[in-house]
Each structure stands twice: as structure tokens, then as C-alpha cells.
Design an enzyme around this catalytic site. Structure first.
Site, PDB file in Angstrom:
ATOM      1  N   ASN A 189       0.874  -1.176   0.000  1.00 31.16           N
ATOM      2  CA  ASN A 189       0.000   0.000   0.000  1.00 31.16           C
ATOM      3  C   ASN A 189       0.910   1.224   0.000  1.00 31.16           C
ATOM      4  O   ASN A 189       1.513   1.549   1.018  1.00 31.16           O
ATOM      5  CB  ASN A 189      -0.892  -0.028   1.246  1.00 31.16           C
ATOM      6  CG  ASN A 189      -1.697   1.249   1.400  1.00 31.16           C
ATOM      7  OD1 ASN A 189      -1.820   2.032   0.459  1.00 31.16           O
ATOM      8  ND2 ASN A 189      -2.244   1.458   2.596  1.00 31.16           N
ATOM      9  N   LYS A 232       0.063   4.243  -0.236  1.00 33.87           N
ATOM     10  CA  LYS A 232      -0.575   5.420   0.370  1.00 33.87           C
ATOM     11  C   LYS A 232      -0.332   6.648  -0.526  1.00 33.87           C
ATOM     12  O   LYS A 232      -0.370   6.526  -1.748  1.00 33.87           O
ATOM     13  CB  LYS A 232      -0.050   5.638   1.791  1.00 33.87           C
ATOM     14  CG  LYS A 232      -0.104   4.367   2.629  1.00 33.87           C
ATOM     15  CD  LYS A 232       0.109   4.627   4.088  1.00 33.87           C
ATOM     16  CE  LYS A 232       0.191   3.329   4.839  1.00 33.87           C
ATOM     17  NZ  LYS A 232       0.138   3.474   6.269  1.00 33.87           N
ATOM     18  N   HIS A 272      -9.528   1.075   4.784  1.00 33.99           N
ATOM     19  CA  HIS A 272      -8.265   1.262   5.514  1.00 33.99           C
ATOM     20  C   HIS A 272      -8.521   2.190   6.697  1.00 33.99           C
ATOM     21  O   HIS A 272      -9.296   3.142   6.589  1.00 33.99           O
ATOM     22  CB  HIS A 272      -7.206   1.854   4.581  1.00 33.99           C
ATOM     23  CG  HIS A 272      -5.830   1.797   5.166  1.00 33.99           C
ATOM     24  ND1 HIS A 272      -5.406   2.658   6.145  1.00 33.99           N
ATOM     25  CD2 HIS A 272      -4.788   0.951   4.940  1.00 33.99           C
ATOM     26  CE1 HIS A 272      -4.163   2.355   6.490  1.00 33.99           C
ATOM     27  NE2 HIS A 272      -3.763   1.318   5.768  1.00 33.99           N
ATOM     28  N   GLY A 274       2.495   1.774  10.699  1.00 34.31           N
ATOM     29  CA  GLY A 274       3.497   2.824  10.552  1.00 34.31           C
ATOM     30  C   GLY A 274       4.214   3.189  11.836  1.00 34.31           C
ATOM     31  O   GLY A 274       4.889   4.214  11.909  1.00 34.31           O
ATOM     32  N   GLU A 278      -6.913   4.508   7.942  1.00 35.97           N
ATOM     33  CA  GLU A 278      -6.632   5.936   7.700  1.00 35.97           C
ATOM     34  C   GLU A 278      -7.830   6.611   7.039  1.00 35.97           C
ATOM     35  O   GLU A 278      -8.092   7.789   7.270  1.00 35.97           O
ATOM     36  CB  GLU A 278      -5.352   6.078   6.856  1.00 35.97           C
ATOM     37  CG  GLU A 278      -4.122   5.753   7.686  1.00 35.97           C
ATOM     38  CD  GLU A 278      -2.894   5.354   6.886  1.00 35.97           C
ATOM     39  OE1 GLU A 278      -2.884   5.506   5.648  1.00 35.97           O
ATOM     40  OE2 GLU A 278      -1.932   4.871   7.523  1.00 35.97           O
ATOM     41  N   SER A 329       3.325  -2.682  10.239  1.00 34.93           N
ATOM     42  CA  SER A 329       4.783  -2.719  10.402  1.00 34.93           C
ATOM     43  C   SER A 329       5.395  -4.070  10.052  1.00 34.93           C
ATOM     44  O   SER A 329       6.346  -4.521  10.694  1.00 34.93           O
ATOM     45  CB  SER A 329       5.166  -2.301  11.832  1.00 34.93           C
ATOM     46  OG  SER A 329       4.739  -0.968  12.084  1.00 34.93           O
TER      47      SER A 329
HETATM   48  C1  PEP Z   1      -0.808  -0.102   5.921  1.00 40.65           C
HETATM   49  O1  PEP Z   1      -0.822   1.076   5.626  1.00 40.65           O
HETATM   50  O2  PEP Z   1      -1.731  -0.816   5.533  1.00 40.65           O
HETATM   51  C2  PEP Z   1       0.297  -0.616   6.723  1.00 40.65           C
HETATM   52  C3  PEP Z   1       0.210  -1.822   7.209  1.00 40.65           C
HETATM   53  O3  PEP Z   1       1.372   0.229   6.914  1.00 40.65           O
HETATM   54  P1  PEP Z   1       2.801  -0.157   7.583  1.00 40.65           P
HETATM   55  O4  PEP Z   1       3.237  -1.459   6.978  1.00 40.65           O
HETATM   56  O5  PEP Z   1       3.693   0.983   7.240  1.00 40.65           O
HETATM   57  O6  PEP Z   1       2.548  -0.297   9.053  1.00 40.65           O
END
Ligand code: PEP
Length: 251
Positions: free
Chosen positions: A10, A12, A93, A169, A95, A208
């Protein structure tokens, strides 16, 4: 029922035309792992160029509108995503659930729109830190899933991503034990909703995921892949996660 691992990046709100070379590098390297389904969900502005550049490597979007067309400024429909070359879409998601105040009902409608057009739909669920610390994570995420799941439509191309919000993140990941508990609980809800078809739906973990922790996460029962944010931006970080999924084999 064996499930082929699915590893999706992703991006983003990252990536411009000069990053197409990185997308090309990821697509090329992923072909060494034919036993894993992989792909990248890129910003809308890159979708068509990326899809054209790396076809048949799957490129996806990060959101879709529930309607086919109409007065929805700034939004894209399933028809438009398909027209741009998208093979998949992320819906719900955290976010977007937070910043755009997307409800479970909205997420369900988006999932139905994507599946109706033939896109692979990755439907995200996950709990906040407050909910986790209150000991209510499993019940909360099960309720969120129940209320977001598409109805009266084929779920052959549906995948779920369990993404604890506090792990996205942040560099923090859920423990393998907590991931296993949650994925098992989500599997129960999928089977309750869809019967035997619920056994075939892939449940990804997100939060992460990196090369260093991927193998441990993929070894957990009912973890059928990963949704990867930060570590999907560079092939040198992302491809080892695909390799770890390949080594883990089918779930
Ligand atoms: C995500 O945005 O779906 C995500 C899992 O981000 P990250 O791997 O950076 O935690």
C-alpha cells in the site's frame, strides 16, 4: 483448504512518475515467486501508468466509490479503476475510516462495488490501542467485520486485512499469539457469514510488517499474507517479504 499467500503493498500518498522504475523492479523480482500472489496499490495518479508499465503484475487502487458514476467530486468508481487497469482495491483502511469518517456500512458498499466489477477487494479491519488495552480487541474487530462484509455477492475475490491501528506505521507489531487469536476469530465470522466459502477467503496481517518479522508472522495459523505500507516502497524491502511468504507456502 489451501490458500495461496497474498502480499500487497500500500503506497498510500507516495509515488510519482519517477517511481515507476521502482514499481518495475518490484514486479520483475516478484516473478521469481510464482507461488505467491503479489501486487501494489498505488496513488490514483499513478494507477494507469503503473498498470501499463508492469502488466500483468497486479496494480490496485486504495479506495473506490460505491456508485458507478455521478456527482461525487474527487472520487473514482469501479468502472473507472478497471478502465485505468486496476486489478484490485483496498477498502476500509483505518486511515480512511478515521480521516474520512467511513462507516462500516460505507465500507460494505465499497466492497460490494469492487467485487461487482471483478476487482480483488482487500477489506481492512482493526482495533485502536484503547480497545486493545481494554481487552476488547477480538469482539470489536469481529463486530466491525460483520458490519463491513459484503452480502449477496460472490466473495471469491474478497480478502480481509487485519490491521491493528496502533501497529500501522509505528514499528510495533502484534505478537504472533495475538495475531493468531484474531485471525482465528475472523475466520469463524467468515465461515458464519459465507459457509464453506469463508474458508477460502485470505486473511492478511498488516502493521509494520518487514523482512525481519515476516517469516514469524507468516508461520501463524490463518495468516494468508500481508498488507504492507512503509516496507513496500522499495524493492529491497518489499521483495524479501514476498520471499518469506513463498518460503512459508500455502496456509
Ligand atoms: C498499511 O498502511 O496498511 C500498513 C500496514 O502500513 P505499515 O506497513 O507501514 O505499518
Amino acid at each position: 483448504m489451501p490458500r495461496t499467500k497474498l502480499v500487497v503493498g500500500n503506497w498510500k500518498m507516495h509515488g510519482v512518475g519517477s517511481d515507476l522504475a521502482e514499481i518495475r523492479a518490484i514486479a520483475d523480482a516478484s516473478s521469481a515467486y510464482p507461488n505467491v500472489d503479489s501486487g501494489l496499490c498505488v496513488p490514483a495518479t499513478l494507477l494507469e501508468r503503473a498498470a501499463r508499465e508492469v502488466a500483468p503484475f497486479p496494480i490496485g487502487a486504495q479506495d473506490v466509490h460505491r456508485a458507478a458514476q455521478g456527482a461525487h467530486t474527487g472520487c473514482s468508481s469501479t468502472t473507472m479503476l478497471l478502465d485505468a487497469g486496476a486489478a484490485m482495491v483496498i477498502v476500509g483502511h483505518s486511515e480512511r475510516r478515521e480521516a474520512q469518517r467511513e462507516t462500516d456500512a460505507e465500507v460494505r458498499a465499497k466492497a460490494q462495488a469492487g467485487l461487482g466489477g471483478g476487482l480483488l477487494v482487500i477489506l481492512c479491519v482493526g482495533e485502536s490501542l484503547e480497545v486493545r488495552e481494554a481487552g476488547d480487541a477480538v469482539a470489536t474487530v469481529q463486530r466491525q467485520l460483520d458490519a463491513s462484509l459484503p452480502r449477496d455477492i460472490s466473495v471469491d475475490k474478497l480478502a480481509i486485512a487485519y490491521e491493528p491501528i496502533w501497529a500501522i506505521g509505528t514499528g510495533r507489531t502484534a505478537t504472533p499469539q495475538d495475531i493468531g487469536e484474531m485471525h482465528g476469530a475472523l475466520r469463524q465470522r467468515l465461515v458464519a457469514a459465507y459457509g464453506a466459502a469463508g474458508q477460502s477467503i485470505r486473511i492478511l496481517y498488516g502493521g509494520s510488517v518487514k523482512a525481519q518479522n515476516a517469516a514469524e508472522i507468516f508461520a501463524v495459523a490463518d495468516v494468508d499474507g500481508a498488507l504492507v505500507g512503509g516496507a513496500s516502497l522499495k524493492s529491497e524491502d518489499f521483495v524479501p517479504i514476498i520471499a518469506a511468504a513463498a518460503a512459508a507456502g500455502e496456509g
